[in-house]
Design a protein around this motif. Structure first.
Motif, short mmCIF file in Angstrom:
data_model
loop_
_atom_site.label_atom_id
_atom_site.label_comp_id
_atom_site.label_asym_id
_atom_site.label_seq_id
_atom_site.Cartn_x
_atom_site.Cartn_y
_atom_site.Cartn_z
N PRO A 185 0.83 -1.20 0.00
CA PRO A 185 0.00 0.00 0.00
C PRO A 185 0.87 1.26 0.00
O PRO A 185 2.06 1.18 0.32
CB PRO A 185 -0.78 -0.13 1.32
N ILE A 186 0.26 2.37 -0.35
CA ILE A 186 1.00 3.64 -0.38
C ILE A 186 0.49 4.54 0.75
O ILE A 186 -0.72 4.72 0.91
CB ILE A 186 0.81 4.34 -1.75
N CYS B 102 4.75 1.29 1.39
CA CYS B 102 5.97 1.25 0.58
C CYS B 102 6.78 2.52 0.75
O CYS B 102 6.33 3.49 1.34
CB CYS B 102 5.57 1.11 -0.89
N THR B 103 7.96 2.50 0.18
CA THR B 103 8.79 3.71 0.09
C THR B 103 8.56 4.35 -1.29
O THR B 103 7.96 3.72 -2.17
CB THR B 103 10.28 3.35 0.21
N ARG C 96 -5.14 -1.53 -6.61
CA ARG C 96 -5.25 -0.42 -7.57
C ARG C 96 -4.69 0.91 -7.05
O ARG C 96 -4.25 1.76 -7.80
CB ARG C 96 -6.70 -0.28 -8.03
N LYS C 97 -4.76 1.10 -5.71
CA LYS C 97 -4.17 2.33 -5.15
C LYS C 97 -2.82 2.05 -4.50
O LYS C 97 -2.24 2.92 -3.85
CB LYS C 97 -5.14 2.99 -4.18
N GLY C 98 -2.31 0.86 -4.68
CA GLY C 98 -0.99 0.51 -4.16
C GLY C 98 0.07 0.63 -5.25
O GLY C 98 -0.19 1.18 -6.33
N THR C 99 1.24 0.10 -4.96
CA THR C 99 2.36 0.22 -5.91
C THR C 99 2.01 -0.36 -7.29
O THR C 99 2.28 0.26 -8.31
CB THR C 99 3.60 -0.52 -5.36
#
Ligand code: NAD
Ligand code: NA
Length: 396
Positions: free
Chosen positions: A158-159, A183-184, A235-238
């Protein structure tokens, strides 16, 4: 040798040549049963050995009678060491294509490299002259960049914030909470470098510069959207950022194909059990509930049903290609139907270790997983000694 499944987490280390061949033959029979498609004639499939790419190759050949070149990255078989499933799938496909009088050759190597692109171009030039459909169906955890030499690793994270939700270990059926740390910035860039559109565009640039794209050439890459439930990690992650990039790249490539009257599309496909999707946390639980709901409604499809429908009713329907408001082809339409999503969301709330095999299609998930490696096909004698060394007839 006698080949049995050797499962380690979400991968299986062995695969069965006869089962993989059965899988391919079943897909061929399905496509043939649906009738001829007035489709492409000379097709390049990048990522042709498993999943959606293999199904695209089968649909091109046995639906539209096309000559096909497949590019993939698979482990060849050797004495005492079964090959990877994509190796056996390709061997079976090219054997069947040969019997049907269809041209089928393939290249095993790193599609991200300049070398494999050049090798493919040389093969097109010598054998086909040009291609009129290019399917881009790679799913890879890493990419060595052909210009910088940097090795990019993709991640499924996830972001911005930690994501916690239910997941299932599909082997044991145990439902548990999983928490995934955000994530970074570098993870986002790296995932885009692997699964975004840069390599797709490099392929089309190279094919165009070599003059091997036919007038009216079409290229298609595959994307996924999915439900709200998986949004933070998908979909909203990396990976979603990479899919956004891939979808944007379709417009860039479409522009570059204008002078050839060609087109670039992204097709959004349904969630399915593949080697790639088994590795994503939360997705197996979603898929097992989705399968249950879609099967009950008579809406379930596998890769081959999806690709046959993509070709017959979207890409080669005799008229305009239907697109959504973001310019994408949607064959995830049945998955995303309101009634389907509402039922899956309700089941998600209830899902526990105790009830999952009743409210979800865990058995269907497992069966599809083992089928990927050629196991659990009725009619195959898995106790029998089989020849694990199999040649791919069209390997260049
Ligand atoms: P898959 O793992 O079954 O297939 C991947 C293919 O890429 C194989 O042919 C493999 O050999 C090839 N490949 C991987 N790395 C390579 C390399 N370096 N060089 C050459 N070939 C290489 O995956 P899949 O699920 O069919 O995914 C294909 C596409 O479809 C992906 O873009 C994926 O995101 C998308 N998609 C998947 C799903 C799903 O639920 N599985 C849903 C919608 C869209
Ligand atoms: Na594929």
């Amino acid at each position: 040798m006698i080949i049995v499944p050797k499962v380690r987490g979400f991968i299986c280390l062995t695969s069965h040549p006869e089962g993989c061949a059965q899988n391919v033959v079943n897909q061929i029979n399905y496509v043939k049963s649906k009738g001829a498609i007035d489709g492409p004639k000379k097709v390049l499939v990048i990522g042709a050995s498993t999943g959606f790419g293999l199904a695209s190759r089968i649909t091109s050949a046995f639906g539209a009678g096309a000559a096909t070149i497949g590019v993939y990255f698979e482990k060849p078989s050797a004495e005492g060491k079964p090959g990877s499933p994509g190796w056996y799938n390709t061997a079976a496909f090219e054997t069947e294509a040969g019997k049907a009088g269809l041209y089928a050759k393939s290249i095993n190597g790193d599609a991200f490299s300049n070398e494999i692109k050049q090798k493919t171009i040389d093969l097109i030039k010598s054998d086909l002259g040009e291609v009129d459909l290019i399917i881009y169906s790679l799913a890879s955890p890493r990419r060595t960049h052909p210009v910088t030499g940097v090795v990019h690793n993709s991640v499924l994270k996830p972001i911005g914030q930690k994501f916690s939700n239910k997941t299932v270990d599909f082997h044991t059926g145990v439902v548990s909470e999983v928490a995934i740390e955000p994530c970074t910035e570098a993870d986002i860039e790296n995932t885009i470098a692997v699964m975004g559109g840069e390599d797709w565009e490099m392929w089309i640039d190279a094919l165009k510069a070599a003059g091997v794209l036919a007038e009216g050439a079409t290229t298609v890459a595959y994307s996924y959207i999915g439900p709200l439930l998986t949004e933070p990690v998908y979909r909203k992650g990396t990976i979603g950022m990479a899919k956004n990039h891939l979808e944007q790249t379709a417009f860039t490539i479409d522009e570059k194909l204008k002078d050839l009257k060609g087109h670039a599309y992204v097709s959004v496909n349904k969630a399915l059990v593949t080697q790639a999707s088994s590795a994503i946390p939360v997705i197996p639980l979603y898929i097992s509930l989705l399968y249950k709901v879609m099967k009950a409604k008579g809406l379930h499809e596998g890769c081959i049903e999806q690709m046959q429908r993509l070709f017959a009713t979207r890409l080669y329907n005799g008229g305009a290609v239907p697109l959504d408001d973001k310019g994408r082809i949607r064959v995830d339409d049945w998955e995303m139907q309101e009634d389907v999503q509402a039922e899956v969301a309700a089941l998600w709330e209830q899902a526990t270790t105790e009830n999952l095999s009743a409210i979800g299609d865990l058995a269907g998930y497992r069966n599809d997983f083992f089928n990927l490696f050629g196991f659990e096909f009725p009619g195959i004698d898995y106790e029998k000694d089989v020849n694990e060394v199999v040649n791919v007839p069209g390997l260049v």
